[in-house]
Design a protein around this motif. Structure first.
Motif, PDB file in Angstrom:
ATOM      1  N   PRO A  40       0.929  -1.222   0.043  1.00 29.04           N
ATOM      2  CA  PRO A  40      -0.166  -0.115   0.079  1.00 29.04           C
ATOM      3  C   PRO A  40       0.941   1.672  -0.076  1.00 29.04           C
ATOM      4  CG  PRO A  40      -0.222  -1.122   2.209  1.00 29.04           C
ATOM      5  CD  PRO A  40       0.767  -1.938   1.386  1.00 29.04           C
ATOM      6  N   GLY A  41       0.353   2.412  -0.176  1.00 26.53           N
ATOM      7  CA  GLY A  41       0.914   3.644  -0.091  1.00 26.53           C
ATOM      8  C   GLY A  41       0.461   4.693   1.266  1.00 26.53           C
ATOM      9  N   SER A  81       1.002  -2.833  -6.160  1.00 28.49           N
ATOM     10  CA  SER A  81       1.041  -1.789  -5.268  1.00 28.49           C
ATOM     11  C   SER A  81      -0.105  -0.950  -5.533  1.00 28.49           C
ATOM     12  CB  SER A  81       2.327  -0.987  -5.499  1.00 28.49           C
ATOM     13  OG  SER A  81       1.917  -0.200  -7.014  1.00 28.49           O
ATOM     14  N   ILE A  82      -0.572  -0.118  -4.387  1.00 25.21           N
ATOM     15  CA  ILE A  82      -1.652   0.563  -4.373  1.00 25.21           C
ATOM     16  C   ILE A  82      -1.013   2.027  -4.061  1.00 25.21           C
ATOM     17  CG2 ILE A  82      -3.707   1.678  -3.282  1.00 25.21           C
ATOM     18  CD1 ILE A  82      -2.978  -1.934  -2.643  1.00 25.21           C
ATOM     19  N   CYS A  83      -1.755   3.424  -4.926  1.00 20.10           N
ATOM     20  CA  CYS A  83      -1.370   4.494  -4.650  1.00 20.10           C
ATOM     21  C   CYS A  83       0.228   4.711  -4.518  1.00 20.10           C
ATOM     22  CB  CYS A  83      -1.692   4.781  -3.010  1.00 20.10           C
ATOM     23  SG  CYS A  83      -2.154   6.447  -2.731  1.00 20.10           S
ATOM     24  N   THR A  88       0.280  -2.252 -10.618  1.00 18.15           N
ATOM     25  CA  THR A  88       0.331  -1.158  -9.903  1.00 18.15           C
ATOM     26  C   THR A  88      -0.942  -0.412  -9.989  1.00 18.15           C
ATOM     27  OG1 THR A  88       1.533   0.082 -11.805  1.00 18.15           O
ATOM     28  CG2 THR A  88       2.800  -0.543  -9.714  1.00 18.15           C
ATOM     29  N   SER A  89      -1.530   0.484  -9.140  1.00 18.08           N
ATOM     30  CA  SER A  89      -2.837   0.951  -9.066  1.00 18.08           C
ATOM     31  C   SER A  89      -2.582   2.620  -8.931  1.00 18.08           C
ATOM     32  CB  SER A  89      -3.932   0.291  -8.484  1.00 18.08           C
ATOM     33  OG  SER A  89      -3.744   0.678  -6.944  1.00 18.08           O
ATOM     34  N   GLY A  90      -3.789   3.085  -9.166  1.00 20.62           N
ATOM     35  CA  GLY A  90      -3.793   4.595  -8.859  1.00 20.62           C
ATOM     36  C   GLY A  90      -4.010   4.793  -7.374  1.00 20.62           C
ATOM     37  N   GLY A  91      -4.505   5.793  -6.983  1.00 20.17           N
ATOM     38  CA  GLY A  91      -4.522   6.356  -5.402  1.00 20.17           C
ATOM     39  C   GLY A  91      -5.955   5.415  -4.629  1.00 20.17           C
ATOM     40  N   ILE A  92      -5.542   5.245  -3.640  1.00 18.27           N
ATOM     41  CA  ILE A  92      -6.597   4.870  -2.631  1.00 18.27           C
ATOM     42  C   ILE A  92      -7.582   3.922  -2.757  1.00 18.27           C
ATOM     43  CG2 ILE A  92      -7.967   5.862  -0.766  1.00 18.27           C
ATOM     44  CD1 ILE A  92      -6.411   8.183  -0.490  1.00 18.27           C
ATOM     45  N   SER A  93      -8.915   4.362  -3.385  1.00 14.85           N
ATOM     46  CA  SER A  93      -9.720   3.589  -4.017  1.00 14.85           C
ATOM     47  C   SER A  93      -9.452   2.695  -5.083  1.00 14.85           C
ATOM     48  CB  SER A  93     -11.167   4.240  -4.318  1.00 14.85           C
ATOM     49  OG  SER A  93     -11.598   5.016  -3.455  1.00 14.85           O
ATOM     50  N   ALA A  94      -8.391   3.157  -6.026  1.00 18.39           N
ATOM     51  CA  ALA A  94      -8.077   2.273  -7.266  1.00 18.39           C
ATOM     52  C   ALA A  94      -7.409   1.186  -6.583  1.00 18.39           C
ATOM     53  CB  ALA A  94      -7.154   3.134  -7.983  1.00 18.39           C
ATOM     54  N   GLY A  95      -6.986   0.842  -5.479  1.00 14.23           N
ATOM     55  CA  GLY A  95      -6.684  -0.446  -5.095  1.00 14.23           C
ATOM     56  C   GLY A  95      -7.752  -1.492  -4.882  1.00 14.23           C
ATOM     57  N   ILE A  96      -9.065  -0.820  -4.764  1.00 11.11           N
ATOM     58  CA  ILE A  96     -10.127  -1.775  -4.942  1.00 11.11           C
ATOM     59  C   ILE A  96     -10.415  -2.421  -6.081  1.00 11.11           C
ATOM     60  CG2 ILE A  96     -12.547  -1.912  -4.334  1.00 11.11           C
ATOM     61  CD1 ILE A  96     -12.288   0.055  -1.917  1.00 11.11           C
ATOM     62  N   ASN A  97     -10.277  -1.524  -7.047  1.00 12.63           N
ATOM     63  CA  ASN A  97     -10.617  -1.749  -8.373  1.00 12.63           C
ATOM     64  C   ASN A  97      -9.509  -2.793  -8.926  1.00 12.63           C
ATOM     65  OD1 ASN A  97     -11.498   1.303  -7.796  1.00 12.63           O
ATOM     66  ND2 ASN A  97     -12.459   0.797  -9.992  1.00 12.63           N
TER      67      ASN A  97
END
Lengths: 198, 198
Positions: free
Chosen positions: B78-79, B109-111, B161-170
């Motif tokens: 996480p970030g 990774s998230i964020c 890798t994902s975008g910010g915060i909620s993008a980790g859920i997606n």
């Protein structure tokens, strides 16, 4: 100059993780426009200070217990197995929620947290909702509650109830919008990259 | 008969709450169709077993430290402020991530967790993304990373890798779909009441 709200989130064993973590995130990262000033101070509270084991094993340490918890303006009641099957039989938790109703501006439940409010009688004669998988049980066991289906949340004034798990995030954005306006809620959603029409 | 994956989530002080709680929720409530069998066992790991204070004060107890952590099939990074400003300077964390890359099936990774992967060199020559508020910094400081804008996540094969915060859920739903198919991911989203096109 800047109004601030103390937000308490109730924790208990087997609480659903996103039920409390979603609202925690929304309220705690909200800021007043063009500032780093936070309108909401978010803390957690449980019956005792023992380590909480949330649903599926996440371990969380509450900030306060029922004896040293401060005044809360907004009290969040999450759901999950711990709400609908364990705390629903815990009179100390139910009494604490009932007492806190007298001092909060707003009580808000997520998911099956609504069952704890229903059990105390706080939802009698009021509109409310819960997780779609538990909605028939809410109707059957609490016939005085005006249960609404297929909604993310129901605004009953001093009590707002939401649907399941992620619906608590939608409800939190709604509360932010209600208290601080669309611009603040929209920026919080953008910062969280959460797909929602504010 | 039913394949199971061990999912580890890295924790550290000042980790963004939804960055780890979102994926925790998605993976831990996923079940095989018409069963209660869970494909993912989710646990948390940190450098030491000390209580973690996540961003804005949520206190979380890691299950494992770097010395007793088991094998993970999927490792989630996480970030948050703790990733981009603190752990990025912590060589023990960076080394642990690098070593784990040799034994996991998938690193995600998230964020701003992406910064930890970038710092180890694991993203060199690879496509990646991060929170939109930090994407220019990622491009500037790690010119060997092929940074993608305006996406929820980037699938680089063994690293996503994902975008910010909620993008980790997606991203978590994407991983569930990739490993278990659309039906399983769709049911998890429905159970979470999460608005997403699987």
């Amino acid at each position: 100059m800047f109004k601030q709200w103390d937000v308490g989130i109730l924790l208990f064993n087997e609480v659903e993780v996103l039920d409390f973590a979603g609202p925690f995130e929304v309220f705690s990262i909200t800021t007043y426009p063009e500032s780093n000033i936070r309108p909401f101070k978010v803390t957690t509270v449980a019956q005792t200070k023992e380590l909480i084991t949330a649903r599926n094993g996440l371990k969380v340490q509450p900030d306060y217990d029922f004896y040293d918890a401060p005044h809360f303006d907004i009290l969040i009641i999450p759901g999950g197995y711990g709400a609908e099957e364990i705390e629903i039989h815990n009179q100390k938790v139910l009494n604490w929620i009932s007492e806190r109703m007298n001092t909060v501006d707003l009580m808000a439940s997520i998911c099956t947290g609504a069952f704890l409010l229903a059990k105390t009688g706080l939802l009698n004669g009021k509109k409310a909702t819960t997780h779609w998988m538990d909605i028939e049980r809410l109707e059957k066991e609490y016939p005085k509650v005006r249960v609404e289906h297929n909604v993310k949340y129901v605004d009953g004034g001093s009590i707002i109830t939401s649907g399941g798990i992620s619906a608590g995030i939608n409800m939190s954005f709604y509360i932010v919008k209600k208290l601080l306006g669309e611009q603040v809620a929209s920026y919080t959603a953008k910062r969280m990259e959460y797909d929602i029409n504010i």
